[in-house]
Design a protein around this motif. Sequence first.
Motif, mmCIF file in Angstrom:
data_model
loop_
_atom_site.group_PDB
_atom_site.id
_atom_site.type_symbol
_atom_site.label_atom_id
_atom_site.label_comp_id
_atom_site.label_asym_id
_atom_site.label_seq_id
_atom_site.Cartn_x
_atom_site.Cartn_y
_atom_site.Cartn_z
ATOM 1 N N ALA A 104 -5.420 -2.352 5.577
ATOM 2 C CA ALA A 104 -5.997 -2.862 4.444
ATOM 3 C C ALA A 104 -6.404 -4.454 4.565
ATOM 4 C CB ALA A 104 -5.367 -2.628 3.341
ATOM 5 N N GLU B 179 0.816 -1.242 0.035
ATOM 6 C CA GLU B 179 0.202 -0.204 -0.073
ATOM 7 C C GLU B 179 0.885 1.276 0.092
ATOM 8 O OE1 GLU B 179 -3.388 0.163 -0.217
ATOM 9 O OE2 GLU B 179 -3.489 -1.956 -0.156
ATOM 10 N N ALA C 225 -9.001 -6.391 -0.782
ATOM 11 C CA ALA C 225 -8.120 -5.237 -0.692
ATOM 12 C C ALA C 225 -7.959 -4.574 -2.009
ATOM 13 C CB ALA C 225 -7.012 -5.471 -0.272
#
Length: 216
Positions: free
Chosen positions: A59, A44, A66
């Motif tokens: 997440a 991320e 996700a």
Amino acid sequence: MTAFPQPLTGIAAPLHVDRLADNPNHVGGLADNVDTDAVIPSREMRSTGRTGLADGLFAPWRYSDADARTPDPDFVLNRPEYCNATILVAGSNFGCGSSREHAVWALAEYGFRAVIAESFAPIFRGNCIRNFVLPVALPREVLESIAGQVVEIDLAAQEVRCRGEVHPFEIDPEAKRMLAEGLDAIDLTLTQGAAIDAWTGADRKARPWVYLERTQ
């Protein structure tokens, strides 16, 4: 920089283990050993900046998918009463694992101003202070009693108040000042500007050979 609210009042969103364990039907207490890769997974982190991270906060737990960003309705931050929470409550050793500062950046960008836990990983705790997120350590029984409740955090008095009860907490005086006044490490150093100038002036007279003269 943004000083810590005096006081901060809000609902304390509880990070429980019931949706975090291998067995999704397991019901347990507040989550222990939440590492920085759970707070913000490496996949991320798509930039080196402090922004654009809130969407990836938690997440693996926040989304049932996700990649598609499909919210898991049972995760605490997806529940209506907690979606705008500014205070997070967890168990012991919060923020362990890697030293990535992105974990605090993600929490701050989402809107969290304080994390209350039984204990913190030292590097994570320091990152919180530098990014104006208050880390508060309280006993387990207190955490269980305030989870899901409206709490008031008074930094000046070093107290967490909830349902008529007052819970004191410890914080280093320098960290307290940084949070209260919105000072980062450089700002804090610059508050000593007059003393630094005075010392430099005296040292220049005592050891002029140390200082290079500027040439045109």
